[in-house]
Write a protein that holds these residues in place. Structure first.
Motif, short mmCIF file in Angstrom:
data_model
loop_
_atom_site.label_atom_id
_atom_site.label_comp_id
_atom_site.label_asym_id
_atom_site.label_seq_id
_atom_site.Cartn_x
_atom_site.Cartn_y
_atom_site.Cartn_z
N LYS A 183 -7.86 0.58 -4.50
CA LYS A 183 -7.97 -0.13 -3.22
C LYS A 183 -8.22 -1.62 -3.44
CE LYS A 183 -9.72 3.78 -0.49
NZ LYS A 183 -10.90 4.34 0.22
N GLN A 184 -9.13 -1.94 -4.35
CA GLN A 184 -9.43 -3.35 -4.61
C GLN A 184 -8.23 -4.06 -5.21
OE1 GLN A 184 -13.36 -4.78 -6.11
NE2 GLN A 184 -12.23 -5.45 -7.91
N GLY A 185 -7.55 -3.40 -6.15
CA GLY A 185 -6.37 -3.99 -6.78
C GLY A 185 -5.25 -4.25 -5.79
N ILE A 186 -4.98 -3.29 -4.91
CA ILE A 186 -3.92 -3.43 -3.93
C ILE A 186 -4.25 -4.55 -2.94
CG2 ILE A 186 -2.81 -2.28 -1.95
CD1 ILE A 186 -2.92 0.32 -3.65
N PHE A 187 -5.51 -4.63 -2.51
CA PHE A 187 -5.93 -5.70 -1.61
C PHE A 187 -5.69 -7.07 -2.25
CE2 PHE A 187 -9.29 -8.68 -0.29
CZ PHE A 187 -9.00 -8.79 1.07
N GLN A 188 -6.04 -7.20 -3.52
CA GLN A 188 -5.85 -8.47 -4.22
C GLN A 188 -4.38 -8.84 -4.32
OE1 GLN A 188 -7.89 -7.62 -7.89
NE2 GLN A 188 -9.86 -8.36 -7.15
N SER A 207 -9.79 5.91 -10.77
CA SER A 207 -10.60 5.52 -9.62
C SER A 207 -9.74 5.07 -8.45
CB SER A 207 -11.56 4.40 -10.01
OG SER A 207 -12.19 3.85 -8.86
N VAL A 208 -10.00 5.66 -7.27
CA VAL A 208 -9.34 5.24 -6.04
C VAL A 208 -9.94 3.91 -5.56
CG1 VAL A 208 -8.97 5.81 -3.60
CG2 VAL A 208 -8.69 7.58 -5.35
N PRO A 236 0.81 -1.23 0.00
CA PRO A 236 0.00 0.00 0.00
C PRO A 236 0.84 1.28 0.00
CG PRO A 236 -0.87 -1.57 1.58
CD PRO A 236 0.46 -2.11 1.13
N LEU A 237 1.96 1.28 0.76
CA LEU A 237 2.78 2.48 0.81
C LEU A 237 3.52 2.71 -0.51
CD1 LEU A 237 4.29 2.37 4.41
CD2 LEU A 237 2.73 4.07 3.47
N MET A 238 4.02 1.65 -1.12
CA MET A 238 4.73 1.79 -2.38
C MET A 238 3.78 2.25 -3.49
SD MET A 238 7.79 1.65 -3.52
CE MET A 238 8.60 0.80 -2.18
N ARG A 239 2.50 1.95 -3.33
CA ARG A 239 1.51 2.33 -4.34
C ARG A 239 0.56 3.40 -3.82
NH1 ARG A 239 -0.52 -3.33 -6.95
NH2 ARG A 239 -1.98 -1.85 -7.90
N GLN A 240 1.05 4.21 -2.85
CA GLN A 240 0.20 5.21 -2.23
C GLN A 240 -0.31 6.27 -3.21
OE1 GLN A 240 2.47 8.11 0.35
NE2 GLN A 240 4.08 6.58 0.06
N ARG A 241 0.49 6.51 -4.25
CA ARG A 241 0.07 7.48 -5.26
C ARG A 241 -1.26 7.05 -5.89
NH1 ARG A 241 0.39 12.72 -7.07
NH2 ARG A 241 0.21 12.81 -9.33
N GLU A 242 -1.41 5.74 -6.08
CA GLU A 242 -2.66 5.22 -6.66
C GLU A 242 -3.84 5.45 -5.72
OE1 GLU A 242 -2.09 1.13 -7.85
OE2 GLU A 242 0.01 1.54 -8.30
N LEU A 243 -3.57 5.38 -4.42
CA LEU A 243 -4.63 5.59 -3.43
C LEU A 243 -5.02 7.06 -3.32
CD1 LEU A 243 -3.32 3.17 -0.64
CD2 LEU A 243 -5.24 2.79 -2.19
N GLN A 244 -4.14 7.93 -3.84
CA GLN A 244 -4.43 9.37 -3.80
C GLN A 244 -5.14 9.86 -5.06
OE1 GLN A 244 -0.48 10.88 -3.24
NE2 GLN A 244 -0.41 10.37 -1.06
N VAL A 245 -4.66 9.43 -6.23
CA VAL A 245 -5.23 9.93 -7.49
C VAL A 245 -6.00 8.86 -8.26
CG1 VAL A 245 -3.40 11.64 -7.69
CG2 VAL A 245 -3.14 9.44 -8.84
N GLY A 246 -5.91 7.59 -7.81
CA GLY A 246 -6.63 6.52 -8.51
C GLY A 246 -5.80 5.89 -9.62
N ILE A 247 -6.34 4.83 -10.20
CA ILE A 247 -5.71 4.15 -11.34
C ILE A 247 -6.66 4.21 -12.53
CG2 ILE A 247 -4.27 2.62 -9.96
CD1 ILE A 247 -6.33 0.43 -10.34
N PRO A 248 -6.14 4.12 -13.75
CA PRO A 248 -7.00 4.21 -14.93
C PRO A 248 -8.04 3.07 -14.96
CG PRO A 248 -4.69 4.43 -15.54
CD PRO A 248 -4.71 3.99 -14.12
N VAL A 249 -9.27 3.43 -15.26
CA VAL A 249 -10.32 2.42 -15.48
C VAL A 249 -10.80 2.58 -16.92
CG1 VAL A 249 -11.04 2.24 -13.08
CG2 VAL A 249 -12.10 3.96 -14.54
N THR A 250 -11.15 1.45 -17.54
CA THR A 250 -11.54 1.46 -18.95
C THR A 250 -12.85 0.70 -19.15
OG1 THR A 250 -10.39 -0.62 -19.47
CG2 THR A 250 -9.08 1.41 -19.56
N ASN A 251 -13.39 0.83 -20.37
CA ASN A 251 -14.53 0.01 -20.73
C ASN A 251 -14.02 -1.31 -21.30
OD1 ASN A 251 -13.66 0.57 -23.32
ND2 ASN A 251 -15.36 1.93 -23.82
N GLU A 252 -14.93 -2.12 -21.81
CA GLU A 252 -14.56 -3.45 -22.30
C GLU A 252 -13.62 -3.36 -23.50
OE1 GLU A 252 -16.80 -7.74 -22.94
OE2 GLU A 252 -17.96 -5.88 -22.93
N ASP A 253 -13.69 -2.24 -24.26
CA ASP A 253 -12.85 -2.05 -25.44
C ASP A 253 -11.53 -1.35 -25.11
OD1 ASP A 253 -14.77 -3.24 -27.08
OD2 ASP A 253 -15.88 -1.35 -27.24
#
Length: 321
Positions: free
Chosen positions: A222-227, A217-218, A193-210
């Motif tokens: 969170k879900q990705g880091i937990f996994q 999205s933060v 979580p700390l190494m990827r804290q930037r993602e928890l602040q600004v989110g990671i890219p989310v896309t549609n099926e294409d």
């Protein structure tokens, strides 16, 4: 023989990622240590094949198997979001040889405080490189954030290891052999979580099926880091739980008593055997391209998606490794 068609979807893995078996086959290929032996020229050649194919240009004489091989060589060395070449020890193909050495030494030299501190530090230094190299998204992380994550995880691992070591002094020796695993599990909960804290602040890219980007999205981060935390802890269980039991038995035998120098290489070998299977199988616990219902996104992003794309119910993101 005709030219290779352009309708092969190399944006996705070769095998069905909706099944555990498909994801396992994918990660057995991605984590193959032999990929570390490829030269810079071979990596660049594979990148050119993949990028040209995505641009609609087929390398003359290219077969489908060669295309997939190039795709997996490319994936083994380049970050999926940023496209930058990952440092050698940060690649997933380095997981088995690096972890078998470090984990084997942690399990062998667990009795003395200086060696406990040293190998926990080495392990967290390696983890810091891996976590940064395989982060999700393309958001930059500052040197200060990197330093905070590294120091916090190393401190947490060493404190856990030394604390449990003192608590298990009067317990059977076998119990003490599991202290490194507890320290590694605790450190993963801190480091990732700390190494990827930037993602928890600004989110990671989310896309549609294409694969069209819809926003950041933060909640997805969170879900990705937990996994990833769950996968890493599960990855460590076989390598740090099975060898201690075997070594505890072997060290009581005359063969190893007469040859104590065999202890460390034997332990490293046992850990390596476990990791060859545990690494790809635990990476496959969750889909690499994970999904999240639109209803669980942040209100602003959810509203924007429903306004612009009312038919979308699920978004996708790269969870990292």
């Amino acid at each position: 023989m005709g030219e290779l068609p352009l309708d092969i979807n190399i944006q996705e893995p070769r095998w069905d990622q909706s099944t555990f078996l498909g994801r396992s086959r994918h990660f057995f290929t991605v984590t193959d240590p032999r990929n570390l032996l490829l030269s810079g020229a071979q990596l660049e050649a594979s990148r050119n094949i993949v990028q040209n194919y995505r641009a609609g240009v087929v390398t003359p004489g290219l077969t489908e198997d060669q295309l997939w091989r190039a795709k997996y060589v490319y994936d083994s060395a380049f970050h999926p979001d940023t496209g930058e070449k990952v440092v050698l020890i940060g690649r997933m193909s380095a997981q088995v040889p690096m972890n078998m050495t470090i984990t084997g030494c942690m399990l062998t030299f667990y009795r003395q405080t200086p060696t406990v501190v040293f190998w926990q530090w080495v392990n967290q230094s390696f983890n810091a490189v891996v976590n940064y190299s395989n982060r999700s998204g393309d958001a930059p992380i500052t040197v200060r954030q990197l330093g905070t994550a590294y120091v916090s995880a190393t401190t947490g691992a060493v404190a856990t290891a030394l604390g449990l070591k003192s608590l298990t002094k009067h317990l059977p020796p076998l119990v003490g052999r599991f202290v490194p695993f507890a320290a590694v599990a605790a450190a993963n909960c801190i480091n990732i979580p700390l190494m990827r804290q930037r993602e928890l602040q600004v989110g990671i890219p989310v896309t549609n099926e294409d694969n069209q980007r819809l926003g950041h999205s933060v909640a997805a981060a969170k879900q990705g880091i937990f996994q990833v935390v769950i996968s890493r802890i599960c990855m460590a269980i076989p390598a740090m739980a099975i060898p201690p039991v075997i070594m505890d038995t072997l060290e009581k035998k005359d063969f190893l008593k007469r040859r104590p120098w065999l202890g460390a290489p034997l332990q490293v070998g046992l850990v390596g055997f476990c990791l060859v299977f545990a690494t790809p199988l635990c990476c496959a616990l969750f889909p690499q391209r994970s999904s999240l219902p639109v209803s669980r996104l942040e209100p602003e992003l959810r509203a924007r998606i429903r306004e612009q794309n009312p038919d979308i119910e699920v978004v996708y993101y790269n969870k990292g490794l």
